[in-house]
Design a protein around this motif. Structure first.
Motif, short mmCIF file in Angstrom:
data_model
loop_
_atom_site.label_atom_id
_atom_site.label_comp_id
_atom_site.label_asym_id
_atom_site.label_seq_id
_atom_site.Cartn_x
_atom_site.Cartn_y
_atom_site.Cartn_z
N SER A 1 -6.51 -15.42 -41.06
CA SER A 1 -7.76 -14.67 -40.85
C SER A 1 -7.50 -13.16 -40.88
O SER A 1 -8.34 -12.40 -41.38
CB SER A 1 -8.43 -15.08 -39.54
N GLN B 1 -10.46 -8.19 -47.67
CA GLN B 1 -11.84 -7.72 -47.74
C GLN B 1 -11.97 -6.22 -47.43
O GLN B 1 -13.07 -5.69 -47.36
CB GLN B 1 -12.72 -8.52 -46.76
N GLY B 2 -10.83 -5.57 -47.20
CA GLY B 2 -10.86 -4.14 -46.88
C GLY B 2 -11.31 -3.85 -45.48
O GLY B 2 -11.75 -2.73 -45.18
N LYS B 3 -11.21 -4.83 -44.57
CA LYS B 3 -11.68 -4.66 -43.21
C LYS B 3 -10.56 -4.65 -42.17
O LYS B 3 -10.81 -4.79 -40.99
CB LYS B 3 -12.66 -5.79 -42.86
N GLY B 4 -9.32 -4.48 -42.64
CA GLY B 4 -8.19 -4.40 -41.71
C GLY B 4 -8.20 -3.06 -41.00
O GLY B 4 -8.90 -2.13 -41.40
N PRO B 5 -7.40 -2.93 -39.94
CA PRO B 5 -7.28 -1.63 -39.26
C PRO B 5 -6.85 -0.56 -40.26
O PRO B 5 -6.21 -0.86 -41.27
CB PRO B 5 -6.20 -1.87 -38.21
N GLU C 1 -7.11 -12.24 -44.51
CA GLU C 1 -8.43 -12.24 -45.14
C GLU C 1 -9.18 -10.93 -44.85
O GLU C 1 -9.83 -10.38 -45.72
CB GLU C 1 -9.25 -13.45 -44.68
N ARG C 2 -9.07 -10.44 -43.62
CA ARG C 2 -9.69 -9.16 -43.26
C ARG C 2 -9.15 -8.04 -44.15
O ARG C 2 -9.91 -7.19 -44.61
CB ARG C 2 -9.46 -8.82 -41.79
N TYR C 3 -7.85 -8.04 -44.38
CA TYR C 3 -7.25 -7.00 -45.24
C TYR C 3 -7.71 -7.17 -46.68
O TYR C 3 -7.96 -6.18 -47.36
CB TYR C 3 -5.72 -7.03 -45.14
#
Length: 188
Positions: A171, A178-182, A174-176
């Motif tokens: 998960s 989608q460009g949503k990682g820290p 997946e965030r990374y």
């Protein structure tokens, strides 16, 4: 290399609430470069992102080191570490103080060390890990031995094994994707 049966490793990983790291030989390659008035240390960006991933997965992150260093204080601020215990060569006592301050038990700690000074800390932790180039006596007593040497991705590898066992690695990836990682600078 995981030493415990996979199910036991996963059970212990899920119980962990704190990632605890040594500095010299774990977050660095163990070399200490002394200038006229300063001490220099080299940190690996992948290890920094590993710390960021651990925090994103809900783990507190702390260091316990026997030395005091301005470079360690700076890197700790950059990585937003929750707890920094420097100049604490009695690492078992430092762990007890940390557990007292956080309300955690030692079995809720995933620790990584590389040398004899770390052995009491590793023995008390719920999960103990070391880099590939840790002392043989340390490797014999750890639940996980990273294939990476200290200061060269061992922390990142350890964090990924923990998060994989906790069911959180995919998960976060997946965030990374989608460009949503820290923010990248937070961990590097």
């Amino acid at each position: 290399m995981i030493i415990l049966p996979e199910e036991e490793f996963a059970r212990r990983a899920r119980a962990c609430r704190l990632l605890l790291l040594d500095v010299d030989g774990v977050l660095t390659d163990g070399r200490i470069i002394l200038g006229e008035t300063e001490e220099y240390k080299a940190f690996h960006a992948q290890d920094g992102l590993g710390v960021t991933l651990a925090r994103a997965a809900g783990l507190q992150v702390a260091i316990i080191t026997g030395r005091a260093s301005a470079a360690v204080a700076r890197r700790s601020r950059e990585l937003h570490l929750d707890h920094v215990l420097q100049a604490r060569p009695d690492k078992a006592a430092a762990l007890a103080d940390l557990c007292g301050a956080t309300g955690l038990r030692p079995d809720q700690v995933a620790a990584m060390g590389d040398d004899w000074i770390d052995l009491p800390l590793l023995a008390a932790a719920g999960l103990a890990a070391c880099p590939a180039d840790a002392r043989p006596e340390v490797r014999e007593r750890c639940h996980y031995i990273s294939p990476c040497p200290g200061g060269r991705g061992a922390v990142r590898d350890w964090v990924e094994r923990l998060l994989q066992a906790r069911g959180q690695l995919e998960s976060l990836l997946e965030r990374y994707l989608q460009g949503k990682g820290p923010a990248a600078s937070a961990g590097q």
